[in-house]
Design an enzyme around this catalytic site. Sequence first.
Site, PDB file in Angstrom:
ATOM      1  N   HIS A  85     -21.011 -51.394  -7.254  1.00 37.76           N
ATOM      2  CA  HIS A  85     -20.933 -50.119  -6.545  1.00 37.76           C
ATOM      3  C   HIS A  85     -21.994 -49.123  -6.998  1.00 37.76           C
ATOM      4  O   HIS A  85     -21.889 -47.937  -6.702  1.00 37.76           O
ATOM      5  CB  HIS A  85     -19.538 -49.507  -6.713  1.00 37.76           C
ATOM      6  CG  HIS A  85     -18.455 -50.303  -6.066  1.00 37.76           C
ATOM      7  ND1 HIS A  85     -17.112 -49.969  -6.178  1.00 37.76           N
ATOM      8  CD2 HIS A  85     -18.490 -51.425  -5.295  1.00 37.76           C
ATOM      9  CE1 HIS A  85     -16.381 -50.848  -5.517  1.00 37.76           C
ATOM     10  NE2 HIS A  85     -17.201 -51.743  -4.973  1.00 37.76           N
ATOM     11  N   ASP A 115     -17.897 -53.833  -9.067  1.00 35.14           N
ATOM     12  CA  ASP A 115     -17.493 -52.419  -9.090  1.00 35.14           C
ATOM     13  C   ASP A 115     -18.654 -51.615  -9.662  1.00 35.14           C
ATOM     14  O   ASP A 115     -19.784 -52.098  -9.674  1.00 35.14           O
ATOM     15  CB  ASP A 115     -16.198 -52.227  -9.882  1.00 35.14           C
ATOM     16  CG  ASP A 115     -15.355 -51.066  -9.360  1.00 35.14           C
ATOM     17  OD1 ASP A 115     -15.867 -49.936  -9.348  1.00 35.14           O
ATOM     18  OD2 ASP A 115     -14.186 -51.276  -8.977  1.00 35.14           O
TER      19      ASP A 115
END
EC number: 3.2.1.15
Length: 380
Positions: free
Chosen positions: A237, A215
């Site tokens: 991410h 993430d």
Amino acid sequence: MFYALGPLALFAFATEVMATPVAYPMTTASPTLAKRDSCTFSGSDGAASASRSQTDCATITLSDITVPSGTTLDLSDLEDDTTVIFEGTTSWEYEEWDGPLLQIKGNGITIKGADGAKLNPDGSRWWDGEGSNGGVTKPKFFYAHDLTDSTIQNLYIENTPVQAVSINGCDGLTITDMTIDNSAGDDAGGHNTDGFDIGESSNVVITGAKVYNQDDCVAVNSGTSITFSGGTCSGGHGLSIGSVGGRDDNTVDTVTFKDSTVSNSVNGIRIKAKSGETGEIKGVTYSGISLESISDYGILIEQNYDGGDLDGEVTSGIPITDLTIENISGSGAVDSDGYNIVIVCGDDACSNWTWSDVEVTGGEDYGSCENVPSVASCST
């Protein structure tokens, strides 16, 4: 022989008795327990003992601690200027709950990892591919909340169930050389394993961090004067602002990401403003960022985030101003079916940008950019 006393004599005698002070036993103050310079805790009872004793020790050493299931290693009542040292392996027993597994608060606190020390909650026991979106309930790992004028040095964190480090309510926090290694989650169902989530904080400096996860490497949701530099981000991410909007605090001001690498990630640089919400994103700088192996978006700036990228109506309630993006190297960095640069702004909601020496290629040009400031471009 008995002599009777007259009224005057009786009065004089009584007056003398009343005037004589009564001798009571002397009392002394209870002894004050001296604060010990150093306390060491270990084993399965160490976490509870450390929590009970946290106000009594100037230096707390946690050596091979095992934290019982469903409980927090709670150091939220530390005296000012306490030092906390982790030695060996700190581990946690399994339970499905929200956490956090570790919590530290205080003023002037120094938190250190000794050479070779690991904080390992063995998150694989919770990983099911759903993260915090479903499946088993997973505990968040480390609440670094309400830390003022404090430092965190050389912590090695491995395999968190979900989010790793939550920074909230902090002012004057410096983090150096922290490693968050959730790389095992790539093939084992790790999800929502954010590295650093930052909110409602100011004067936060993170240098030399290494984050391997699934993430955001860093997500700044609100706060002022925040710097992330010399970092390595892989598997997640990327370097993110937001999502901003819909929180108690919806202002991001003066945030700098510099001299860092993002690789093997979904995004490189991302700024997310929620559709239909209000707030402000101001004074954000990305400088000296190197991108490698980005699958979806090299640079993504959106004012229509709605739980997913580019999902909502484009709105102007969260302007993005005084943005600087410079010296971004990403030649051939984006996968061929990804997008190099995406900018979607509301009417008059993106202004006073600086954009220079940006090279992000390898993917496609996005054909639906909106209201792009004149200095920037969606074309490569």
